[in-house]
Motif scaffolding. Structure first.
Motif, PDB file in Angstrom:
ATOM      1  N   LYS A  77       0.740  -1.389  -0.026  1.00 52.49           N
ATOM      2  CA  LYS A  77      -0.009   0.193   0.019  1.00 52.49           C
ATOM      3  C   LYS A  77       0.942   1.182  -0.153  1.00 52.49           C
ATOM      4  CE  LYS A  77      -4.018   0.189   0.854  1.00 52.49           C
ATOM      5  NZ  LYS A  77      -5.129   0.251   0.008  1.00 52.49           N
ATOM      6  N   HIS A  79       0.315   5.218   0.008  1.00 52.57           N
ATOM      7  CA  HIS A  79      -0.657   6.201   0.294  1.00 52.57           C
ATOM      8  C   HIS A  79      -0.353   7.366  -0.923  1.00 52.57           C
ATOM      9  CE1 HIS A  79      -2.026   4.227   3.522  1.00 52.57           C
ATOM     10  NE2 HIS A  79      -1.067   4.002   4.021  1.00 52.57           N
ATOM     11  N   CYS A  83      -4.152  11.374   0.819  1.00 54.85           N
ATOM     12  CA  CYS A  83      -4.802  10.414   1.534  1.00 54.85           C
ATOM     13  C   CYS A  83      -4.451  11.067   3.046  1.00 54.85           C
ATOM     14  CB  CYS A  83      -4.044   9.133   1.420  1.00 54.85           C
ATOM     15  SG  CYS A  83      -4.489   7.752   2.536  1.00 54.85           S
ATOM     16  N   TYR A  85      -3.779   9.214   5.571  1.00 54.57           N
ATOM     17  CA  TYR A  85      -2.842   8.384   6.039  1.00 54.57           C
ATOM     18  C   TYR A  85      -1.459   8.304   5.387  1.00 54.57           C
ATOM     19  CZ  TYR A  85      -7.119   6.068   7.995  1.00 54.57           C
ATOM     20  OH  TYR A  85      -8.216   6.096   8.562  1.00 54.57           O
ATOM     21  N   HIS A  88       1.912   7.956   7.043  1.00 50.03           N
ATOM     22  CA  HIS A  88       1.555   7.117   8.696  1.00 50.03           C
ATOM     23  C   HIS A  88       2.067   5.682   8.351  1.00 50.03           C
ATOM     24  CE1 HIS A  88      -0.734   5.763  12.046  1.00 50.03           C
ATOM     25  NE2 HIS A  88      -1.331   7.015  12.119  1.00 50.03           N
ATOM     26  N   ASN A  90       1.388   3.266  10.347  1.00 53.48           N
ATOM     27  CA  ASN A  90       0.545   2.282  10.886  1.00 53.48           C
ATOM     28  C   ASN A  90      -0.763   2.777  10.680  1.00 53.48           C
ATOM     29  OD1 ASN A  90       2.522   0.047  11.875  1.00 53.48           O
ATOM     30  ND2 ASN A  90       2.855   1.717  13.320  1.00 53.48           N
ATOM     31  N   PRO A  91      -1.416   2.907   9.520  1.00 51.02           N
ATOM     32  CA  PRO A  91      -2.672   3.616   9.324  1.00 51.02           C
ATOM     33  C   PRO A  91      -3.808   2.680  10.266  1.00 51.02           C
ATOM     34  CG  PRO A  91      -2.056   3.174   7.180  1.00 51.02           C
ATOM     35  CD  PRO A  91      -0.800   2.374   8.104  1.00 51.02           C
ATOM     36  N   CYS A  95      -7.752   2.355   3.402  1.00 50.01           N
ATOM     37  CA  CYS A  95      -8.001   3.442   2.285  1.00 50.01           C
ATOM     38  C   CYS A  95      -7.903   2.880   0.976  1.00 50.01           C
ATOM     39  CB  CYS A  95      -6.878   4.404   2.754  1.00 50.01           C
ATOM     40  SG  CYS A  95      -5.276   3.777   2.147  1.00 50.01           S
ATOM     41  N   CYS A  97      -6.154   3.684  -1.488  1.00 54.49           N
ATOM     42  CA  CYS A  97      -4.845   4.129  -1.987  1.00 54.49           C
ATOM     43  C   CYS A  97      -4.471   2.787  -2.633  1.00 54.49           C
ATOM     44  CB  CYS A  97      -3.723   4.614  -1.173  1.00 54.49           C
ATOM     45  SG  CYS A  97      -4.128   6.228  -0.498  1.00 54.49           S
ATOM     46  N   ARG A 149       4.677   5.963   2.997  1.00 51.65           N
ATOM     47  CA  ARG A 149       4.539   4.962   3.898  1.00 51.65           C
ATOM     48  C   ARG A 149       4.970   5.401   5.534  1.00 51.65           C
ATOM     49  NH1 ARG A 149       7.157  -0.512   2.246  1.00 51.65           N
ATOM     50  NH2 ARG A 149       5.620  -1.302   3.931  1.00 51.65           N
TER      51      ARG A 149
END
Length: 228
Positions: A77, A79, A83, A85, A88, A90-91, A95, A97, A149
């Motif tokens: 993933k 982002h 977004c 997150y 982030h 550790n979302p 989402c 993305c 990330r």
């Protein structure tokens, strides 16, 4: 009982295999098998390209195009900027993305394809997988995924090592050239002597010891495997 019998049958079958095969070659390693699959996948990509491409016409731009094509099969993933997150590590929730190929996977893939290209008759100087554009693209992917990330790739500093080289020269009458250097460059110093002042019965030997210190460059490298 069935599971135990199968467990017992395993070692005996592997033990007799070398006797049956005799002098047959060992199976390819996991790396070699993966490299062969990657190479066949790339060749298939060239055949399906619109218009079809030959390996001789393949360039770094086509390699980058191939890497982008592989993103549809990615599982990482990444982002996007809009977004919530983004950045982030550790979302807390899923989402929309996109999933992409991780930088480490692409970097390892390029390493295998670069080796396979030369093993299949390609010349190192024309290797499209080693093109500068490919290296730049991989670096951009690494930096972009690190920001998106929120997991920066930590860089490991190599300890600066100091190597001391001692050059010993003997002057028995002629001129002696002694080189002394540092990390910025070296100085050449010539020490002269009197060629006529020595004889076979009495030779004065003067020993000049010059210490040259060489410094290795401090390298920066990712913890993950890096081809740059």
């Amino acid at each position: 009982m069935d599971s135990s019998s199968e467990h017992d049958a395993g070692p005996s079958s592997t033990a007799t295999a070398p006797q049956a095969e005799g002098s047959s070659s060992a199976p390819p390693s996991r790396y070699e098998s993966q490299k062969r699959r990657d190479w066949n996948t790339f060749l298939q990509y060239l055949r399906n390209h619109k218009p079809p491409l030959t390996l001789a016409r393949c360039s770094g731009a086509h390699v980058i195009e191939f890497l982008k094509y592989l993103d549809q099969f990615g599982k990482t993933k990444v982002h996007i900027v809009g977004c919530p997150y983004f950045g982030h590590p550790n979302p807390p929730a899923p989402c929309a993305c996109p999933l992409k190929q991780a930088w480490g996977s692409l970097d390892a893939l390029i390493g295998r394809l670069r080796a396979a290209y030369e093993e299949n008759g390609g010349h190192p100087e024309s290797n499209p997988f080693g093109a500068k554009a490919v290296r730049i693209y991989l670096r951009e992917v690494r930096e972009g995924q690190a920001k998106a990330r929120g997991i920066p790739y930590e860089k490991k500093k190599r300890k600066r090592s100091t190597v001391t080289v001692t050059a010993v020269s003997s002057s028995g009458g002629g001129g002696v050239s002694v080189a002394s250097g540092s990390g910025d460059g070296g100085d050449n110093t010539t020490m002269g002597g009197d060629a006529g002042s020595s004889s076979l019965s009495s030779i004065t030997t003067t020993t000049h010891v010059t210490t040259t210190t060489l410094y290795t460059l401090t390298g920066m490298r990712d913890k993950e495997k890096d081809v740059f």
